[in-house]
Scaffold this motif. Structure first.
Motif, PDB file in Angstrom:
ATOM      1  N   GLU A   1     -16.209   5.718  11.266  1.00  0.00           N
ATOM      2  CA  GLU A   1     -15.026   6.561  12.125  1.00  0.00           C
ATOM      3  C   GLU A   1     -15.855   8.138  11.949  1.00  0.00           C
ATOM      4  N   LYS A   2     -16.226   8.396  10.673  1.00  0.00           N
ATOM      5  CA  LYS A   2     -16.772   9.744  10.326  1.00  0.00           C
ATOM      6  C   LYS A   2     -18.168   9.810  11.218  1.00  0.00           C
ATOM      7  N   ILE A   3     -18.733   8.841  11.422  1.00  0.00           N
ATOM      8  CA  ILE A   3     -19.928   9.035  12.343  1.00  0.00           C
ATOM      9  C   ILE A   3     -19.712   9.420  13.813  1.00  0.00           C
ATOM     10  N   LYS A   4     -18.619   8.577  14.131  1.00  0.00           N
ATOM     11  CA  LYS A   4     -18.402   8.981  15.712  1.00  0.00           C
ATOM     12  C   LYS A   4     -17.634  10.302  15.810  1.00  0.00           C
ATOM     13  N   LYS A   5     -16.952  10.603  15.100  1.00  0.00           N
ATOM     14  CA  LYS A   5     -16.293  12.006  14.970  1.00  0.00           C
ATOM     15  C   LYS A   5     -17.516  13.148  15.125  1.00  0.00           C
ATOM     16  N   ASN A   6     -18.557  12.985  14.075  1.00  0.00           N
ATOM     17  CA  ASN A   6     -19.522  13.621  14.192  1.00  0.00           C
ATOM     18  C   ASN A   6     -20.406  13.811  15.467  1.00  0.00           C
ATOM     19  N   TRP A   7     -20.407  12.300  16.116  1.00  0.00           N
ATOM     20  CA  TRP A   7     -20.942  12.315  17.403  1.00  0.00           C
ATOM     21  C   TRP A   7     -20.356  13.374  18.376  1.00  0.00           C
ATOM     22  N   LEU A   8     -18.898  13.189  18.247  1.00  0.00           N
ATOM     23  CA  LEU A   8     -18.174  13.778  19.270  1.00  0.00           C
ATOM     24  C   LEU A   8     -18.389  15.508  19.107  1.00  0.00           C
ATOM     25  N   GLU A   9     -18.553  15.875  17.875  1.00  0.00           N
ATOM     26  CA  GLU A   9     -18.657  17.276  17.596  1.00  0.00           C
ATOM     27  C   GLU A   9     -19.989  17.740  18.147  1.00  0.00           C
ATOM     28  N   ARG A  10     -21.022  16.933  17.851  1.00  0.00           N
ATOM     29  CA  ARG A  10     -22.050  17.237  18.169  1.00  0.00           C
ATOM     30  C   ARG A  10     -22.322  17.641  19.982  1.00  0.00           C
TER      31      ARG A  10
END
Length: 540
Positions: A251-260
């Motif tokens: 989930e943290k990786i997905k949120k990082n993808w979204l931010e990027r």
């Protein structure tokens, strides 16, 4: 005593203060409070913008650190960690090449390949202007690949081209040059699969003198002390080890993808975004990026003037076909994408395309209501390989003469005629299908025409229209007579009685005879290589 300093509040004074506060609030802040529309609402009102439908031909710079190794296929970063690539034969040279050139991947991994990439001769203005001169109406650049490395100035990911490698904002340079050239600008993201794609980097050799020694994806941040990558964490590039991928970590990786990717869309304001996945990356996260892309465009233009491309047909998006084309004339616009070797330039791969096949793919797409995006692969230093440059110049030369039959056109009732249209199966070559599944081989992805594909028959034609103008494009012209049955006077799709037929490139009048059964055309001699010839028709 001054009345402003009494303990009792003065109503007039309070009103004046409130008015001043309102006037001091920036207009931007007020607009920011407006509620943006949801993805579903934006998708429901979406129509593919006219600029995309008119453009027809774009150049894509699918370029990054995987261009540094001269051999090993387009998935070099993955295959360099695989002694056995299985069915992915296009990457079979990566491991032995890496071993011989750089050393063992436990000591010199892909993070170190990134550090070798300097893009020292990268000139975005030259590349964009060269593309424009040779017919491109929009420019697209790779923002990240499956290797999880960003080619833009990312605030949320340390493994980016400003921080590691070239120390340049690649996307920023392309965006600036493209705007200066007055072309539309797009970006592509391929980061959706990096976790599975990187799994081999957490393994080790199965055989040999270094069997069992972990590859560099298992290094820790502390291991970089005193080395070039000191302060960087390999886990930020390769992701967590497979055994540590908890739901919370994912989930943290997905949120990082979204931010990027929100930063990518907001900072560079692309006119086009392609997510290389069957659907929206990470579901609702991908939809949010698409929503922001369209919302930004709506605010800037008063209408949605951007394009979101997906491989799956989804409402509000445009369909993308990889290394192939549509089998039918489509009602909705779409895009075909092709490349020269293996997406990143490799000297151990022959060119999949030459000028003939690129023009064939372009004409096929346009006649079926689509566009063609050509990946013009680059050397690691940012220059164009000579053989690719010459091919693109030939395509550009053809478009300078015949572009009126391509740009701004719309398809006719049927896309063409000829043996293949009447049921002849389009042949492909196993070596060009890469790792396509059996279903893909029978579908549209990976069904491209290549240099190894047999030539079209001499009666093969494609049709385009523009207002009252009608174009017949002869795909493989040869001296002599041939027949177009769909132009017969008794044909259900017959456009009417043909009046004149002119060869575009030299203005020559072409002999024809229209009968109940078809249109007989007598082609003059063709000198040199038989590139497609455009005939412009007028009707009574």
């Amino acid at each position: 005593m001054n009345r402003f300093f009494t303990n009792k509040p003065n109503p007039s004074f309070l009103k004046m203060v409130l008015l001043c506060l309102v006037l001091l609030v920036p207009v931007e802040s007020a607009l920011a409070q407006e509620k943006e529309e949801s993805w579903d609402k934006l998708a429901n009102q979406y129509e593919c913008p006219k600029w995309f439908r008119d453009a027809k031909f774009g150049i894509w710079f699918h370029w990054g650190p995987q261009s540094v190794p001269e051999q090993g296929g387009g998935w070099y970063a993955r295959h360099m960690y695989m002694q056995d690539v299985g069915k992915q034969k296009f990457g079979k040279m990566a491991y032995p090449y890496h071993l011989q050139t750089y050393g063992h991947p436990s000591q010199f991994g892909f993070k170190d390949v990134i550090n070798l990439w300097k893009a020292e001769n990268f000139d975005a203005e030259y590349l964009v202007n060269f593309s424009k001169e040779n017919g491109a109406k929009y420019i697209v650049a790779l923002a990240n690949h499956h290797d999880h490395y960003d080619l833009f100035d990312s605030s949320f990911h340390p493994w980016n081209s400003v921080n590691v490698g070239p120390k340049k904002d690649i996307i920023g340079a392309f965006e600036k040059a493209t705007r200066k050239a007055h072309l539309k600008f797009g970006v592509t993201s391929h980061d959706d699969r990096f976790l599975n794609w990187w799994e081999p980097a957490f393994g080790s050799d199965k055989t040999g003198g270094k069997a069992g020694i972990p590859y560099d994806a298992r290094l820790k941040k502390a291991d970089g002390k005193g080395l070039w990558w000191e302060g960087l964490d390999p886990a930020d590039l390769y992701g967590p080890a497979p055994e540590n991928r908890t739901p919370e970590t994912i989930e943290k990786i997905k949120k990082n993808w979204l931010e990027r990717h929100l930063e990518l869309v907001n900072k560079y304001k692309p006119d086009l975004l392609y997510n290389d996945g069957l659907n929206f990356t990470y579901g609702e996260y991908g939809k949010e990026v698409a929503r922001k892309l369209y919302s930004n465009s709506l605010k800037q233009n008063g209408t949605i003037d951007a394009v979101m491309l997906l491989k799956r047909k989804e409402k509000g998006t445009v369909n993308e076909v990889e290394s192939g084309g549509s089998n039918t004339l489509r009602d909705e616009p779409w895009q075909s994408e092709i490349t020269f070797t293996d997406w990143f330039y490799k000297k151990d791969r022959h060119l999949t395309h030459n000028a003939r096949t690129i023009l064939e793919m372009l004409i096929e797409a346009v006649s079926k209501n689509g566009n063609l995006l050509l990946s013009m692969e680059l050397n690691p230093d940012g220059t164009i390989p000579y053989e690719i440059k010459e091919v693109v110049k030939t395509v550009g030369g053809w478009l300078k003469i015949n572009g009126e039959a391509i740009y701004g056109t719309r398809p006719w009732k049927v896309y063409g005629d000829g043996k293949s249209v009447r049921g002849e199966k389009v042949e492909t070559v196993e070596g060009e299908l890469r790792n396509a599944t059996d279903s893909q081989k029978q579908g549209e992805h990976f069904n491209q025409r290549t240099t190894a594909t047999p030539a079209f028959s001499t009666d093969e034609v494609r049709f385009t229209t523009k207002g009252n103008d009608f174009y017949i494009i002869v795909m493989n012209p040869s001296k002599g007579e041939f027949v177009i049955p769909s132009f017969g006077k008794s044909s259900k799709v017959n456009p009417g009685n043909l009046k004149t037929l002119i060869q575009i490139y030299d203005g020559r009048t072409i002999w024809f005879k229209q009968t109940q059964e078809g249109l007989n055309i007598n082609m003059p001699a063709v000198n040199g290589e038989s590139y497609p010839i455009v005939l412009k028709a007028t009707f009574k």
